[in-house]
Design an enzyme around this catalytic site. Structure first.
Site, PDB file in Angstrom:
ATOM      1  N   SER A 576     -61.538  59.484   9.849  1.00 12.28           N
ATOM      2  CA  SER A 576     -62.855  59.233   9.283  1.00 12.28           C
ATOM      3  C   SER A 576     -63.816  60.351   9.692  1.00 12.28           C
ATOM      4  O   SER A 576     -63.524  61.525   9.507  1.00 12.28           O
ATOM      5  CB  SER A 576     -63.343  57.856   9.730  1.00 12.28           C
ATOM      6  OG  SER A 576     -64.451  57.444   8.979  1.00 12.28           O
ATOM      7  N   ASP A 662     -60.180  54.227  -1.403  1.00 14.00           N
ATOM      8  CA  ASP A 662     -61.137  54.325  -0.303  1.00 14.00           C
ATOM      9  C   ASP A 662     -62.556  54.394  -0.862  1.00 14.00           C
ATOM     10  O   ASP A 662     -62.898  55.317  -1.593  1.00 14.00           O
ATOM     11  CB  ASP A 662     -60.834  55.577   0.521  1.00 14.00           C
ATOM     12  CG  ASP A 662     -61.568  55.606   1.856  1.00 14.00           C
ATOM     13  OD1 ASP A 662     -62.632  54.967   1.956  1.00 14.00           O
ATOM     14  OD2 ASP A 662     -61.070  56.266   2.780  1.00 14.00           O
ATOM     15  N   HIS A 708     -60.046  52.442   3.527  1.00 17.55           N
ATOM     16  CA  HIS A 708     -60.461  53.297   4.636  1.00 17.55           C
ATOM     17  C   HIS A 708     -59.900  52.920   6.008  1.00 17.55           C
ATOM     18  O   HIS A 708     -60.451  52.104   6.728  1.00 17.55           O
ATOM     19  CB  HIS A 708     -61.981  53.341   4.709  1.00 17.55           C
ATOM     20  CG  HIS A 708     -62.489  54.464   5.544  1.00 17.55           C
ATOM     21  ND1 HIS A 708     -62.403  55.774   5.150  1.00 17.55           N
ATOM     22  CD2 HIS A 708     -63.053  54.484   6.764  1.00 17.55           C
ATOM     23  CE1 HIS A 708     -62.911  56.546   6.096  1.00 17.55           C
ATOM     24  NE2 HIS A 708     -63.308  55.797   7.081  1.00 17.55           N
TER      25      HIS A 708
END
Length: 719
Positions: A576, A662, A708
């Protein structure tokens, strides 16, 4: 995380980490008749177990940027052609990468088989101490494998349990339980279910009894709390935002009513119930500021009352005890967390009185309020400890915890009058071990559990690296004590450094496997993260973002200088927002590492922050800045953005996992990053004719399922 500060602070930082990804490990099912599911263990913030303890300033793992580009069709024909071209380019890139992945992954089949077998063998240790539990009087509630069980406190370890809820039996497929709330009289249970392919959760309300029945299903819910036995408050989530609070009653006349709406797009709303259940708090938080409204649980239909109007730069969160509000806040100097108090009737900031202040460079991880005590869960220089505040004797006692511990995992204590606080300690190579602190005995009790033999061979070292500006940066290192010639051993370095969030250091089977096979693991607690308090985050965000990059470089260089591996055996892992620092280091100092592993990485900061139509961009300006309004900010982001700074040079090999659906990281940005990086590496190889010149592997695995950094145990095992 279960209760206390982590629920209070659920709204502060809207983007986070990959932290749940490797905490989805499947527990051994208590009853063999229940078919094991592939979903991961629940995150029942506040009322049961969790994926991991989330640090102050976080709302939910992975609150980050949004969806694929080129999906909104404008009205003008010219724009429409542009969008179609963009969509076609996106599809071609996607197809090309998927074909490339299929070819490359076939080479690793033998290695994959061996690793899978080893991880499955270690998997049984993940929850050997049992999943965290909700203790409610004589009853204990807990979750395993998509089922929620009820047991009497004396029978919980004997296997005498009732099944209250099963995702499979009620027809909910491919979901995991994220949150549980039990009504005060234990007649109702609210559960949130989330699939791996969606950010939104569904709330299911069960009416308990001899034969539990499903009473209500509410879609797109984030947080929820029982105000009374039959009145539930909840927040609705749409397009990654929570701005509306509703109330629903389960009396004979069921009805739903809108209670509160947040008008500022930078703020995210969630709910929390004080430990004594006197008040339900509506918490509206941006990344720098918060505001709390109170609902009196004795009068749940009255309008909420404001505690203190939002003040720029001031966070605050509310607990309650004996007609006084206990306020966890950053108000005053220094701008770190303090515990203050004020009368309920006059709760304005001018009446706040100091009770307790966190020491300098100390991270407040969590807080638990009890009738006569408050426990502060703290981290300083990588070590964990407790501060126990007595409201009776007005004293503070510090309790040191085992030096191997790196992470707290709290259990829920719905009854604030309890005399014992339960929690678990863990590290990347130590499965959760259960502890209890007794207020009566004033001591710490370690519960006997089955040991994992290998951890006795693991050595933990804590180091300090001197960064470019002389700041000392903590590093936590793990290695097998039997490993010889550490400079020849492979090293896996972890980094995050954003949103005031700590690196995830909870137990993972793959880390234990690497230690067993002679790897060294290093965790670099760089600025931008939260490991040394709020100032540590401030020193690494916006115009300070490059400090985190300097910290990371200093950490890697120190590790090599001290004989922990060398560049040709070193890999860097991030996920991330951690992809920003990892990708930046890959551009500035590629010679320090041989490989980089990224998961759902944020690698195109500039272009993403220029797109205000993405749902989280406005909120993210408090972390990265606003390049549209400030040319200086634009140039600063451009100076470190991984995508913007790719150049023709020798790069390390790179493996990236991304998710097709995502909603936080635009997949098109990852695709373009990979294409540009690959071209730069190939251009360098074609221009140099040195003997032994090599072309790095740059591999992208695009997962069709999962969202995600949030995937099932089986998907994680495959990765």
């Amino acid at each position: 995380l279960c209760a206390g500060l982590h629920n209070l602070l659920r709204g502060l930082s809207f983007s986070v980490r990959y932290y749940s990804k490797h905490n989805h490990l499947q527990a051994v099912c208590l009853c063999s008749k229940i078919k094991p599911k592939t979903c991961h263990i629940l995150n029942c913030s506040g009322c049961a177990c969790t994926l991991k303890a989330v640090p102050p300033g976080s709302i939910l793992p992975w609150r980050f940027f949004s969806c694929k580009e080129g999906t909104k069709i404008p009205s003008k024909g010219k724009q429409n052609t542009s969008i179609i071209t963009s969509e076609l380019l996106y599809k071609n890139l996607l197809k090309s990468e998927q074909e490339n992945w299929n070819d490359i992954s076939a080479r690793y089949k033998a290695m994959t088989k061996r690793i899978k077998e080893k991880l499955k063998e270690l998997h049984k240790y993940a929850f050997h101490s049992g999943s965290p539990k909700i203790r409610f009087g004589d009853n204990v509630y807990f979750e395993e494998n998509g089922c929620i069980f009820l047991s009497k406190a004396d029978d919980v370890d004997e296997g005498n349990v009732d099944i209250l809820f099963s995702t499979e039996d009620l027809g909910f497929s491919d979901v995991f339980i994220r949150r549980i709330r039990i009504s005060p009289d234990q007649r109702y249970m609210a559960i949130s279910l989330k699939s791996e392919n969606s950010e939104e959760a569904t709330c299911v309300i069960m009416k308990l009894g001899n034969f539990p029945v499903m009473e209500k299903i509410i879609s797109n819910v984030f947080s929820f709390e029982w105000a009374t036995d039959d009145v539930l408050y909840y927040t609705s989530q749409k397009n990654l935002k929570c701005q509306n609070v509703f109330m629903i009653t389960f009396t004979n006349q069921k009805h739903t009513k809108l209670v509160y709406t947040e008008q500022d797009a930078r703020f995210f709303v969630d709910l929390y119930c004080t430990k004594d259940r006197q008040f339900l708090t509506i918490n509206s938080n941006s990344k720098t500021t918060s505001e709390v409204w109170l609902v009196d649980c004795r009068h749940p239909f009255k309008l909420p009352t404001l505690v203190q109007a939002r003040t720029q730069g001031v966070f605050y969160h509310i607990e309650h005890r004996n007609d006084e509000l206990y306020i966890l806040t950053t108000y005053g100097e220094p701008a770190e967390y303090k515990l203050m108090k004020a009368p309920v009737a006059s709760s304005g900031i001018e009446n706040w009185q100091l009770v307790y202040a966190v020491e300098e460079k100390t991270k407040l991880v969590d807080l638990e309020m009890f009738s006569d005590h408050c426990i502060m869960f703290l981290k300083n220089a990588g070590y964990l400890y407790l501060d126990v505040i007595s409201f009776v004797s007005h004293s503070v006692q510090s309790i040191k915890l085992p030096t191997w511990a790196c992470e707290f995992e709290l259990e829920s204590h719905p009854e604030h009058t309890t005399s014992t606080c339960y929690f678990q300690l863990t590290s990347p190579v130590h499965p959760p071990k259960r502890f209890a602190y007794s207020f009566k005995e004033n001591n710490l009790i370690e519960h006997a559990v089955q040991e994992v033999p290998i951890i006795t061979n693991c050595h933990t070292t804590r180091l300090l690296a001197k960064s470019k500006d002389e700041t000392l940066v903590p590093i936590t290192v793990f290695h097998n004590v039997n490993s010889k010639e550490l400079h020849r051993r492979p090293l896996l370095i972890h980094v995050y450094g954003a949103y005031g969030i700590d690196l995830n250091m909870s137990f993972k089977e793959e880390k234990l496997m690497l230690i067993e096979e002679g790897w060294i693991l290093a965790y670099c607690h760089v600025r931008g993260g939260g490991e040394q308090g709020l100032s540590w985050h401030r020193d690494g965000c916006q115009y300070n973002k490059q400090k985190g990059l300097h910290d990371l470089k200093a950490c890697i260089m120190l590790l090599h200088e001290l004989g922990f591996s060398q560049p040709k055996y070193t890999a860097l892992a991030a996920a991330s927002a951690g992809g920003v620092l990892a990708g930046a280091l890959c551009n500035t100092d590629p010679e320090l590492i041989r490989a980089m592993v990224l998961q759902a990485p944020f690698v195109d900061v500039l272009n993403t922050m220029m797109k205000t139509h993405l749902p989280l961009t406005i909120e993210e300006q408090e972390e990265w800045g606003n390049p549209l309004a400030d040319e200086k900010c634009m140039e600063y982001i451009k100076s470190y953005c991984p995508y913007q700074n790719i150049k023709t040079q020798c790069y390390p090999s790179v493996f990236i996992t991304a998710y097709e659906d995502d909603q936080r990281i635009p997949l098109i940005g990852v695709l373009q990053y990979v294409q540009k990086l690959r071209k730069a590496a190939l251009d360098h190889a074609s221009r140099t004719s040195k003997k032994g010149n090599w072309i790095p592997n740059i591999i992208l695995d695009i997962q069709a399922t999962g969202s995600h950094c949030d995937s099932s145990w089986e998907d994680s095992l495959n990765e």
